[in-house]
Design an enzyme around this catalytic site. Sequence first.
Site, PDB file in Angstrom:
ATOM      1  N   TYR A  65      46.250  46.270  62.385  1.00  0.00           N
ATOM      2  CA  TYR A  65      45.046  45.922  61.710  1.00  0.00           C
ATOM      3  C   TYR A  65      43.773  46.576  62.300  1.00  0.00           C
ATOM      4  O   TYR A  65      43.608  46.815  63.211  1.00  0.00           O
ATOM      5  CB  TYR A  65      44.580  44.432  62.262  1.00  0.00           C
ATOM      6  CG  TYR A  65      45.566  43.492  62.003  1.00  0.00           C
ATOM      7  CD1 TYR A  65      46.534  43.474  60.667  1.00  0.00           C
ATOM      8  CD2 TYR A  65      45.485  42.095  62.569  1.00  0.00           C
ATOM      9  CE1 TYR A  65      47.330  42.569  60.496  1.00  0.00           C
ATOM     10  CE2 TYR A  65      46.389  40.954  62.291  1.00  0.00           C
ATOM     11  CZ  TYR A  65      47.173  41.268  61.146  1.00  0.00           C
ATOM     12  OH  TYR A  65      48.149  40.251  61.116  1.00  0.00           O
ATOM     13  N   HIS A 135      56.417  42.360  63.853  1.00  0.00           N
ATOM     14  CA  HIS A 135      55.413  41.972  62.547  1.00  0.00           C
ATOM     15  C   HIS A 135      56.087  41.774  61.403  1.00  0.00           C
ATOM     16  O   HIS A 135      55.932  41.104  60.425  1.00  0.00           O
ATOM     17  CB  HIS A 135      54.458  42.970  62.473  1.00  0.00           C
ATOM     18  CG  HIS A 135      53.156  42.679  61.791  1.00  0.00           C
ATOM     19  ND1 HIS A 135      51.827  43.404  62.052  1.00  0.00           N
ATOM     20  CD2 HIS A 135      53.036  41.660  60.688  1.00  0.00           C
ATOM     21  CE1 HIS A 135      51.161  42.830  61.256  1.00  0.00           C
ATOM     22  NE2 HIS A 135      51.641  41.898  60.439  1.00  0.00           N
ATOM     23  N   SER A 214      47.519  33.054  56.724  1.00  0.00           N
ATOM     24  CA  SER A 214      46.966  32.466  55.456  1.00  0.00           C
ATOM     25  C   SER A 214      46.758  30.995  54.875  1.00  0.00           C
ATOM     26  O   SER A 214      47.193  30.543  53.946  1.00  0.00           O
ATOM     27  CB  SER A 214      47.431  33.457  54.179  1.00  0.00           C
ATOM     28  OG  SER A 214      47.325  34.745  54.520  1.00  0.00           O
ATOM     29  N   GLY A 217      45.089  30.215  51.995  1.00  0.00           N
ATOM     30  CA  GLY A 217      45.619  30.825  50.728  1.00  0.00           C
ATOM     31  C   GLY A 217      44.536  31.988  50.517  1.00  0.00           C
ATOM     32  O   GLY A 217      44.471  32.289  49.331  1.00  0.00           O
ATOM     33  N   PHE A 220      41.493  31.521  48.725  1.00  0.00           N
ATOM     34  CA  PHE A 220      41.335  30.777  47.440  1.00  0.00           C
ATOM     35  C   PHE A 220      41.204  29.232  47.596  1.00  0.00           C
ATOM     36  O   PHE A 220      40.679  28.528  46.823  1.00  0.00           O
ATOM     37  CB  PHE A 220      42.741  30.872  46.689  1.00  0.00           C
ATOM     38  CG  PHE A 220      42.572  30.677  45.009  1.00  0.00           C
ATOM     39  CD1 PHE A 220      41.907  31.504  44.244  1.00  0.00           C
ATOM     40  CD2 PHE A 220      43.149  29.286  44.618  1.00  0.00           C
ATOM     41  CE1 PHE A 220      41.687  31.086  42.984  1.00  0.00           C
ATOM     42  CE2 PHE A 220      42.940  28.968  43.486  1.00  0.00           C
ATOM     43  CZ  PHE A 220      42.214  29.630  42.528  1.00  0.00           C
TER      44      PHE A 220
HETATM   45  N1  LIG Z   1      51.905  38.065  60.137  1.00  0.00           N
HETATM   46  C1  LIG Z   1      51.378  38.495  58.948  1.00  0.00           C
HETATM   47  O1  LIG Z   1      52.077  39.251  58.438  1.00  0.00           O
HETATM   48  C2  LIG Z   1      49.823  38.176  58.495  1.00  0.00           C
HETATM   49  C3  LIG Z   1      49.541  38.495  57.610  1.00  0.00           C
HETATM   50  C4  LIG Z   1      48.353  37.986  57.087  1.00  0.00           C
HETATM   51  C5  LIG Z   1      47.531  37.370  57.950  1.00  0.00           C
HETATM   52  N2  LIG Z   1      47.812  37.258  59.158  1.00  0.00           N
HETATM   53  C6  LIG Z   1      46.786  36.721  60.195  1.00  0.00           C
HETATM   54  O2  LIG Z   1      46.706  35.293  59.581  1.00  0.00           O
HETATM   55  C7  LIG Z   1      45.081  35.224  59.888  1.00  0.00           C
HETATM   56  C8  LIG Z   1      44.646  34.381  58.541  1.00  0.00           C
HETATM   57  O3  LIG Z   1      45.232  34.942  57.254  1.00  0.00           O
HETATM   58  P1  LIG Z   1      44.257  35.286  56.323  1.00  0.00           P
HETATM   59  O4  LIG Z   1      42.733  35.893  56.746  1.00  0.00           O
HETATM   60  O5  LIG Z   1      45.242  36.132  55.586  1.00  0.00           O
HETATM   61  O6  LIG Z   1      43.874  34.164  55.229  1.00  0.00           O
HETATM   62  P2  LIG Z   1      43.260  32.669  55.390  1.00  0.00           P
HETATM   63  O7  LIG Z   1      42.779  32.504  56.807  1.00  0.00           O
HETATM   64  O8  LIG Z   1      43.906  31.868  54.432  1.00  0.00           O
HETATM   65  O9  LIG Z   1      41.781  33.211  54.439  1.00  0.00           O
HETATM   66  C9  LIG Z   1      41.042  34.035  54.950  1.00  0.00           C
HETATM   67  C10 LIG Z   1      39.862  34.220  53.828  1.00  0.00           C
HETATM   68  O10 LIG Z   1      39.350  33.128  53.678  1.00  0.00           O
HETATM   69  C11 LIG Z   1      37.943  33.258  53.540  1.00  0.00           C
HETATM   70  N3  LIG Z   1      37.143  31.945  54.208  1.00  0.00           N
HETATM   71  C12 LIG Z   1      37.733  31.480  55.699  1.00  0.00           C
HETATM   72  N4  LIG Z   1      37.232  30.520  55.614  1.00  0.00           N
HETATM   73  C13 LIG Z   1      36.292  30.086  54.930  1.00  0.00           C
HETATM   74  C14 LIG Z   1      35.393  29.038  54.452  1.00  0.00           C
HETATM   75  N5  LIG Z   1      35.244  28.022  54.987  1.00  0.00           N
HETATM   76  N6  LIG Z   1      34.812  29.042  53.122  1.00  0.00           N
HETATM   77  C15 LIG Z   1      34.986  30.085  52.292  1.00  0.00           C
HETATM   78  N7  LIG Z   1      35.794  31.133  52.544  1.00  0.00           N
HETATM   79  C16 LIG Z   1      36.391  31.035  53.832  1.00  0.00           C
HETATM   80  C17 LIG Z   1      37.500  34.422  54.546  1.00  0.00           C
HETATM   81  O11 LIG Z   1      36.436  34.992  53.957  1.00  0.00           O
HETATM   82  P3  LIG Z   1      35.157  35.117  54.850  1.00  0.00           P
HETATM   83  O12 LIG Z   1      35.291  36.319  55.801  1.00  0.00           O
HETATM   84  O13 LIG Z   1      34.089  35.610  53.844  1.00  0.00           O
HETATM   85  O14 LIG Z   1      34.907  33.843  55.418  1.00  0.00           O
HETATM   86  C18 LIG Z   1      38.578  35.391  53.986  1.00  0.00           C
HETATM   87  O15 LIG Z   1      38.738  36.089  52.837  1.00  0.00           O
HETATM   88  C19 LIG Z   1      44.839  36.916  59.748  1.00  0.00           C
HETATM   89  O16 LIG Z   1      43.354  36.869  60.223  1.00  0.00           O
HETATM   90  C20 LIG Z   1      45.692  37.536  60.509  1.00  0.00           C
HETATM   91  O17 LIG Z   1      45.381  37.347  61.982  1.00  0.00           O
HETATM   92  C21 LIG Z   1      49.077  37.472  59.571  1.00  0.00           C
END
Ligand SMILES: NC(=O)c1ccc[n+]([C@@H]2O[C@H](COP(=O)([O-])OP(=O)(O)OC[C@H]3O[C@@H](n4cnc5c(N)ncnc54)[C@H](OP(=O)(O)O)[C@@H]3O)[C@@H](O)[C@H]2O)c1
Length: 339
Positions: A65, A135, A214, A217, A220
Amino acid sequence: MQIMMVAPIKKRKLGKNGLEVSALGLGCMGLNFGYGPATDKKEAIALIRKAHDMGVTFFDTAEIYGPLTNEEVVGEALSPFRKEVVIATKFGFKPASKDETHWSALESRPEHIKTVVEGSLKRLKTDVIDLYYQHRVDPQVPIEEVAGAVKDLIQAGKVKHFGLSEAGVQTIRRAHAVQPVTALQSEYSMWWREPEAEILPTLEELGIGFVPFSPLGKGFLTGAIHQDTKFDKTDFRNVVPRFAEENRKANQGIVDWLTAFARKKNSTAAQVALSWVLAQKPWIVPIPGTTKIHCLEENLQAADLILTKEDLHEIEQAFAGIQVQGARYPQHLMERVGR
Ligand SMILES: NC(=O)c1ccc[n+]([C@@H]2O[C@H](COP(=O)([O-])OP(=O)(O)OC[C@H]3O[C@@H](n4cnc5c(N)ncnc54)[C@H](OP(=O)(O)O)[C@@H]3O)[C@@H](O)[C@H]2O)c1
């Protein structure tokens, strides 16, 4: 003066050895990687510290990252209260060429793991990594060798727990036989439920915790993304089929339903999405990511939102009639998923 009493976030345990963490962690990736330009370092540190103030004890990062910069931010943010928190990071990638910014090659040879752990420890300003994930599964390296390398790091006191990310059940079993796996991290949410078929039963049988990434989503399921949303040119969602304009349009009904349901529960779509993940098993700890303090506050309240049996049934019924459109990854990244 009015004093607001806020209940501390509940705790959950990951794995048989009982790694205790807050029921919701913080995914730190988006502060430096994946979703457009990096957040200003001071703001990113303030957000991570706010999460700690609000009771979050589980922070997720990875070497890739940034690359590297997210670990630095997480390390600096958490250093004043290092002993109170659990830091999870990941190894398993390297730059594909001399262009050091483009880390697309898999690399999990034991000697590589033992070298890069030193960089992660340094950037995280710590002498031990609480949870060290591979990872992505590296098809060139038997998983037993990877598990053996992490076992050595545990014996050397540099790592406390072993994790895998996006691994399939055979890989999980083989790794677990060499070094008990504390947690598997994989995508899981209301609109990506594939882990329910094989992964969750296997984790339950082996006593391994689950850390869904995620869980919103990729934003989304919060309702903040529409057909007309324009992503920054560096935003990863530009290449994700599920975020193609026509699929966002086709999937809008999911969020409309979720938002209406959330209103009935006096909550938000994001909170229902997280509470639904928490309701699936007591050993699941989602790690939603955000760059905004008001979203962090909103998301953490999901730990107190109780979905009743009837609520869960209603959600089940509604989603049974929905066909989510678009793959969760482009083809070349699907091939990286180890199952
Ligand atoms: N192991 C892997 O391969 C892998 C892959 C992907 C992710 N991850 C880990 O999982 C974590 C979370 O996954 P992710 O970031 O992909 O997806 P997520 O948590 O499903 O969604 C993050 C997105 O949602 C938005 N968001 C969050 N809370 C919100 C709210 N209350 N209202 C409106 N928008 C909101 C954020 O934008 P804003 O910043 O504008 O709030 C961001 O664009 C990552 O940070 C990472 O540490 C791991």
